[in-house]
Design a protein around this motif. Structure first.
Motif, PDB file in Angstrom:
ATOM      1  N   PHE A 163       1.203  -1.446  -0.345  1.00  0.00           N
ATOM      2  CA  PHE A 163       0.242  -0.509   0.080  1.00  0.00           C
ATOM      3  C   PHE A 163       1.124   1.612  -0.281  1.00  0.00           C
ATOM      4  N   SER A 164       1.935   1.385  -1.109  1.00  0.00           N
ATOM      5  CA  SER A 164       2.693   2.369  -0.717  1.00  0.00           C
ATOM      6  C   SER A 164       1.976   3.268  -2.234  1.00  0.00           C
ATOM      7  N   GLY A 165       3.089   4.251  -2.217  1.00  0.00           N
ATOM      8  CA  GLY A 165       2.701   5.344  -2.540  1.00  0.00           C
ATOM      9  C   GLY A 165       3.299   5.227  -4.233  1.00  0.00           C
ATOM     10  N   PRO A 166       3.336   5.622  -5.559  1.00  0.00           N
ATOM     11  CA  PRO A 166       4.330   5.262  -7.170  1.00  0.00           C
ATOM     12  C   PRO A 166       5.538   5.857  -7.240  1.00  0.00           C
ATOM     13  N   CYS A 167       6.955   5.089  -7.004  1.00  0.00           N
ATOM     14  CA  CYS A 167       7.869   5.743  -7.185  1.00  0.00           C
ATOM     15  C   CYS A 167       7.987   6.405  -9.132  1.00  0.00           C
ATOM     16  N   SER A 168       9.398   6.949  -8.680  1.00  0.00           N
ATOM     17  CA  SER A 168       9.639   7.789 -10.456  1.00  0.00           C
ATOM     18  C   SER A 168       9.643   6.771 -11.305  1.00  0.00           C
ATOM     19  N   GLY A 169       8.698   7.449 -12.817  1.00  0.00           N
ATOM     20  CA  GLY A 169       8.762   6.032 -13.036  1.00  0.00           C
ATOM     21  C   GLY A 169       8.693   7.221 -15.305  1.00  0.00           C
ATOM     22  N   PHE A 170       7.881   7.186 -15.898  1.00  0.00           N
ATOM     23  CA  PHE A 170       7.410   7.665 -16.903  1.00  0.00           C
ATOM     24  C   PHE A 170       6.148   7.624 -17.442  1.00  0.00           C
ATOM     25  N   VAL A 171       5.413   8.502 -18.245  1.00  0.00           N
ATOM     26  CA  VAL A 171       4.644   8.777 -18.543  1.00  0.00           C
ATOM     27  C   VAL A 171       4.686   8.617 -20.287  1.00  0.00           C
ATOM     28  N   VAL A 172       4.334   7.987 -21.215  1.00  0.00           N
ATOM     29  CA  VAL A 172       4.594   6.810 -22.732  1.00  0.00           C
ATOM     30  C   VAL A 172       2.767   6.660 -23.253  1.00  0.00           C
ATOM     31  N   LEU A 173       2.833   7.163 -24.611  1.00  0.00           N
ATOM     32  CA  LEU A 173       1.885   6.617 -25.039  1.00  0.00           C
ATOM     33  C   LEU A 173       2.267   5.323 -25.893  1.00  0.00           C
ATOM     34  N   ASP A 174       1.035   4.993 -26.099  1.00  0.00           N
ATOM     35  CA  ASP A 174       0.736   2.548 -26.366  1.00  0.00           C
ATOM     36  C   ASP A 174       1.042   2.391 -27.604  1.00  0.00           C
ATOM     37  N   ASP A 175       0.569   1.877 -27.615  1.00  0.00           N
ATOM     38  CA  ASP A 175       0.700   1.461 -29.517  1.00  0.00           C
ATOM     39  C   ASP A 175      -0.455   1.512 -30.337  1.00  0.00           C
ATOM     40  N   ASN A 176      -1.563   2.220 -29.130  1.00  0.00           N
ATOM     41  CA  ASN A 176      -2.676   2.726 -29.391  1.00  0.00           C
ATOM     42  C   ASN A 176      -3.038   3.863 -28.740  1.00  0.00           C
ATOM     43  N   GLY A 177      -2.011   4.859 -29.438  1.00  0.00           N
ATOM     44  CA  GLY A 177      -2.186   6.309 -28.524  1.00  0.00           C
ATOM     45  C   GLY A 177      -2.626   6.788 -27.510  1.00  0.00           C
TER      46      GLY A 177
END
Length: 666
Positions: A178-192
């Motif tokens: 029950f933890s917060g999200p750590c550093s990551g990314f935001v990207v568009l997938d194959d469907n946009g």
């Protein structure tokens, strides 16, 4: 036409491509083109800030004290009501955002600095994306339960948006988090579709089969990389976790992933931050250094980003580094909050050169970079040694103190700098990520690349955290592979044109106030250096900002004897003057430089400057009074008919600036 219809068309076409890796890149380009054709979105209005991270501004007992909104669904807990009440107490009452404790006139009005970022804890740029004309920044907020979400349509004015990846109870394959999200990314997938990816910051249990260490003790750090994807174009409504691949390593580390990309072979790739000891079998001691340094592990999927189509597998370590840019200061911990970009403007290799960003714990967490090439997709990084300092450099030098006796010892450039004071004291420009291009492929795509960073300023002289987001810096490459950076031109929209002042003589001053832009050009330097050497004098010049009288100011300048650009805020509370190398070679290289340009933004508490588009420094200072807003020249002689022609010539443009952010918080 209809955006949902276009998304459905994209999905049909992409599903036909996704199982053919060589056509994957064409599919990704098709999705990009359809997103380009979609109209830009306006900034949202009439936003309901229900249980957003900006607790103090937008929440009270009537809007926050609901389990489903503030704490997500806790129905699976043994005592859901008590668990929810405890969570509400923590999120909405005990852990309110920090407040600006310095005088109100010092609070930035150009930098984005919402109250929720004043809390202690980490506030990395956890993810960043430009989508349908809007620029989205997600800042880490483990202490507030999720990512803070800010949006802009011009890279200058930001507003908070509710809705971001938030902590939920995850039990995938035996994990218990029950933890917060750590550093990551935001990207568009194959469907946009926009997807946020990360690992949980913590877990009580690992996934099954990887939940014991070599001594049979229960461990909790082996949890997967997951994505949660947005169902709306404002990126406020995020779906359930979809698990990409498990992360199971010998040593407990954050393992931050980079933004995935589709490479020239049509496959998806993703880097994962590790240290150089994680492919060994030595016993792990918490906090122990790794003498092999940091490393980046590569993962690959031939069949798309998301399950069930994706088939992520480990490729191997593609980069390992045990040295930092500063001689004698090793990289002894894992790499952190990495980013990887290519397709930069000015690249003499047509966009093939790439830049890998890391943040060095042994250097306060500041952002370093490596200029690299890959022979083919999936290949190891080849550092381009002709670039910068053997292929590496710093995005900002504001944490590097100048050695007190550097001049008498004859030190020059990077040799004249001490190592940074250490991570607990703040990193003035760190954990950066790129956005600004609608092309979702930040490695192959040739759109704009603008970096935003977390400015962590909890130095001893400020007592508590004064976190904020940096100004945007657009990055490019010079013909010799030097990484260049420049403030985004959109900032010029803040100029109050009637306030413009031109300074060319040492007796001239300008009074722009606490928020100002300075563009200073100093020329005739080759002659001035020859004359100064003959006379045995030093060449140290620049502009004084935030001045109130002759006893208080901050100086932004260059010291040609030391080969440094510098910020000196010691008269306004900062404990040291900081420097950054003007050139990557020696003094002979600097003697060939005839003009030096300083571009700076003054914003009350924070000053950022870039010199010759190569050397950047940032520094927090504390002016004592609202009247401290004068700007003038220093180290420049008065020009007149009797001048020898061997002195530095100055041309300085100054503008007062309109407020852009935090206006209602002042």
């Amino acid at each position: 036409g209809d955006f949902r219809a276009s998304n459905n068309l994209k999905a049909m076409v992409l599903r036909s491509f996704v199982r053919l890796p060589l056509l994957g890149i064409l599919a990704f380009a098709f999705a990009f083109q359809m997103d380009q054709d979609a109209p830009a979105l306006p900034l949202p209005t009439n936003v309901t800030y229900k249980c957003s991270p900006e607790v103090r501004l937008h929440q009270d007992s009537s809007t926050c004290n609901t389990c489903i909104e503030c704490c997500k669904d806790m129905s699976a807990y043994p005592d859901p009501e008590a668990s929810c009440a405890a969570c509400v107490q923590w999120e909405c009452k005990d852990n309110n955002p920090g407040q600006w404790t310095l005088p109100g006139f010092t609070k930035p009005k150009i930098h984005y600095a919402p109250d929720c970022l004043l809390n202690d804890g980490w506030h990395d740029i956890a993810g960043a994306i430009t989508h349908r004309g809007l620029h989205h920044l997600f800042m880490g907020g483990y202490d507030i339960g999720g990512w803070h979400h800010a949006v802009s349509d011009d890279l200058v004015h930001f507003q908070e948006l509710p809705g971001s990846p938030w902590r939920i109870h995850e039990t995938y394959k035996g994990m218990d988090s029950f933890s917060g999200p750590c550093s990551g990314f935001v990207v568009l997938d194959d469907n946009g579709t926009a997807c946020a990816g990360f690992r949980q910051c913590g877990s009580d249990k690992s996934v099954e089969g990887y939940d014991k260490d070599e001594n049979g003790n229960t461990i909790g750090w082996n949890v997967p990389v997951e994505v949660r994807c947005a169902s709306d174009d404002y990126l406020t409504d995020w779906g359930d976790p979809e698990y990409l691949y498990n992360v199971s390593y010998f040593r407990k580390l954050p393992y931050d992933p980079s933004r995935p990309w589709v490479d020239e072979d049509g496959s998806w790739y993703m880097l994962l931050s590790i240290d150089g000891c994680n492919d060994t079998t030595r016993v792990f001691t918490p906090g122990a250094p790794c003498l092999e340094g940091g490393a980046a592990m590569l993962y690959k999927s031939d069949t798309g980003l998301r399950p069930p189509e994706s088939n992520w597998e480990q490729v191997g370590i593609v980069f390992r580094e045990k040295n930092t840019v500063q001689p004698g200061v090793p990289q002894v911990q894992e790499m952190v909050t990495i980013d990887y970009i290519g397709g930069l403007k000015g690249d003499p290799y047509g966009g093939k050169t790439r830049v890998f960003f890391n943040n060095i714990f042994s250097q306060s967490g500041n952002t370093e970079y490596f200029v690299v090439r890959q022979e083919k997709p999936g290949a190891s990084f080849e550092v381009q040694a002709e670039s910068n300092f053997d292929g590496k450099g710093m995005m900002d030098w504001g944490n590097f103190p100048i050695i007190a006796n550097a001049r008498s010892e004859g030190y020059f450039g990077i040799q004249a700098l001490r190592r940074t004071p250490g991570f607990p004291n703040g990193a003035y420009w760190c954990m950066a990520r790129a956005l600004a291009s609608e092309d979702p492929n930040y490695v192959l795509g040739k759109g704009r690349k603008v970096m935003f960073a977390w400015m962590k300023t909890n130095h001893t002289f400020t007592d508590i955290s004064k976190n904020m987001v940096s100004l945007g810096r657009e990055v490019s490459l010079d013909g010799d592979l030097t990484l260049l950076q420049a403030f985004v031109p959109e900032l010029q929209s803040l100029r109050i044109e009637p306030s413009h002042a031109l300074l060319e003589q040492p007796y001239q001053t300008a009074q722009p106030g606490m928020q100002a832009e300075v563009y200073a050009s100093f020329s005739n330097l080759t002659q001035a250096q020859v004359a100064a050497q003959k006379q045995g004098i030093s060449l140290r010049f620049g502009v004084s900002v935030l001045a109130c009288g002759e006893q208080e100011y901050t100086r932004l300048g260059v010291d040609l004897d030391l080969g440094l650009a510098f910020i000196d805020g010691r008269l306004q509370g900062h404990p040291y003057q900081a420097g950054g190398p003007l050139v990557f070679g020696g003094s002979d290289e600097l003697r060939q430089v005839d003009t030096i340009n300083i571009h700076a933004y003054v914003d009350g508490f924070m000053v950022e400057m870039i010199v010759n588009n190569r050397t950047a420094l940032s520094q927090p200072v504390v002016p004592s009074d609202v009247s401290c807003g004068e700007i003038s020249l220093f180290g420049v002689q008065e020009s007149n008919e009797a001048s020898t022609g061997a002195q530095v010539t100055a041309h300085v443009d100054v503008w007062a600036l309109k407020a852009a952010n935090n206006i209602e918080l002042s």
